[in-house]
Enzyme design. Structure first.
Site, short mmCIF file in Angstrom:
data_model
loop_
_atom_site.label_atom_id
_atom_site.label_comp_id
_atom_site.label_asym_id
_atom_site.label_seq_id
_atom_site.Cartn_x
_atom_site.Cartn_y
_atom_site.Cartn_z
CD GLU A 97 5.47 81.08 -25.56
OE1 GLU A 97 4.29 81.20 -25.22
OE2 GLU A 97 6.40 81.66 -24.97
CG HIS A 98 6.19 83.36 -29.27
ND1 HIS A 98 6.43 83.60 -27.93
CD2 HIS A 98 4.85 83.28 -29.41
CE1 HIS A 98 5.27 83.66 -27.29
NE2 HIS A 98 4.29 83.47 -28.16
#
Length: 436
Positions: A318-319
């Protein structure tokens, strides 16, 4: 070859509880479909101890709640929302309507049309995620959505005033103090007092995420969401203390949040692990961060930076935070991530809270096929066609007749035949009774 200094628990152990969540969510959704408001109220009482006369806040109630929020908090909300609005508007401006003429008098086009309404879920529970109001509501309004209905749960029986203020300032048309599966179900299927929406957006716990998954198709959703993830790519130039702090910043989201370090330096990896061991005992959120790091934390050592980028892509996290000598290399080297955070001057927490890009992002490998929430998610790209030149219509009719008959679609072929005959001054290959 990459090697692990720290490995997570086996995946099978992590997924054992998902079937139970799915079964419980399915039962709640069915009940709300059948009983509407009565079921919504029962679940709100059961899970949140919350049963007001109306779940929807009136305009006077909203004004009263917002007036209780400290001025500095309101100023910060306005500042952050302006960052989100500015970036979302730039995204919207990049989406042009199209119309071209492919043949004389044949015009084809597309338009970007906002959905009629959207439901924005703003999580509460232990942490009031005020920033999710900015990400879901501001972005929808920039897209031009005329009706945004926003839900957030009470927190231990109290109204989350800052969250309500954020929802109001973001432009929500309806604000409901309602949380959990009952909130997204009411928005998706509609009840006697809550109008249904064609799209749901916003993060939530495992039950909210599962409800959105089961409702998908009946309504559109932003993403299939899972636990928050962070992956840091670091070389020998990175500050191990900064790396440790940033990994723990996302681990505090929940006990199942993966935090991964991929580094080209074994020395740095071991220093990061030591810093985390020292930092964790004093963290106010260690009851989430500690099991997250224990069960889902990883440290992977790569031989080269190119290998580190490949490893990072395999996670499709996600990040992805890039703490290397030349962090912008990741823009060329990587393709599978929700969002990149380049260099020590930025961090994932900026993306979560203040910088302006959207923090609703793909998890559990979904970054392999989708990006995160953005203004385009609230838009439908719809096409139109127009033929005003009779010669072009006759030509298309002839080709349509032949092409449709290859596929044995006689009805389609005849629609083309009619125009070929009418505009091309020919005759139909079949009579008005349908016989050839």
């Amino acid at each position: 070859m990459p090697r692990h200094l720290k490995s997570p628990v086996p995946a099978a152990q992590v997924s054992a509880a998902r079937a139970d969540v799915a079964e419980r969510v399915h039962a709640i959704l069915d009940d709300i479909r059948r009983r509407g408001d009565d079921a919504v109220r029962e679940y709100s009482e059961k899970f949140d101890k919350w049963s007001p006369e109306s779940f929807r806040l009136s305009a006077d109630e909203v004004r009263r709640i917002v007036s209780q929020v400290p001025g500095t908090v309101l100023d910060d909300i306005r500042f952050v929302q302006q960052q989100v609005r500015t970036f979302a508007q730039a995204q919207r401006d990049s989406l042009a309507d199209v119309e071209i003429e492919t043949l004389p008098g044949v015009r084809l086009g597309h338009r970007h049309v906002p959905v009629a309404a959207a439901g924005a879920y703003v999580p509460g529970g232990r942490y009031p995620l005020t920033a999710s109001a900015h990400m879901t509501i501001v972005t929808a309004k920039v897209a031009g959505v005329p009706r945004v209905a926003a839900c957030t749960p009470p927190i231990r029986g109290e109204i989350p005033a800052a969250t309500v203020a954020a929802m109001h300032l973001a432009g929500a048309d309806e604000i409901y103090l309602l949380g959990g599966v009952q909130a997204v179900a009411a928005l998706a299927v509609g009840t006697e007092t809550i109008g249904r929406v064609p799209m749901l957006a916003g993060p939530g716990n495992a039950y909210v995420a599962e409800a959105k998954r089961q409702l998908f198709g009946e309504v559109g959703i932003d993403l299939f969401a899972g636990p928050t993830e962070i992956l840091v790519i670091a070389d020998e130039n990175a500050d191990p203390f900064v790396v440790a702090v940033d990994l723990l910043s996302q681990a505090e989201h929940g006990p199942d949040s993966p935090a991964v370090l991929v580094t080209t330096s074994e020395r740095l990896g071991r220093e990061v692990e030591r810093h985390i061991e020292r930092l964790l005992p004093g963290m106010p959120t260690k009851d989430f961060a500690e099991p997250a790091w224990r069960d889902h934390g990883e440290i992977v050592v790569a031989d080269t930076l190119d290998e580190a980028f490949r490893i990072a892509d395999s996670y499709a996290s996600e990040h992805v935070e890039v703490l290397t000598e030349n962090p912008r290399q990741a823009l060329e080297k990587m393709r599978d991530y929700g969002a990149l955070f380049l260099g020590e001057g930025t961090c994932v927490s900026y993306g979560d809270k203040v910088i302006g890009t959207n923090h609703v992002l793909p998890t559990r490998g979904a970054a392999r096929y989708t990006g995160g929430l953005w203004v385009g998610k609230y838009l439908k790209t719809v096409t139109y066609q127009e033929v005003t030149d009779t010669a072009s219509s006759a030509l298309l009719g002839e080709v349509c007749g032949r092409a449709a008959r290859v596929e044995l679609f006689e009805g389609h072929a005849r629609s083309g035949d009619v125009r070929a005959a009418k505009y091309g001054k020919g005759t139909l290959p079949w009579n008005e009774e349908g016989a050839a």
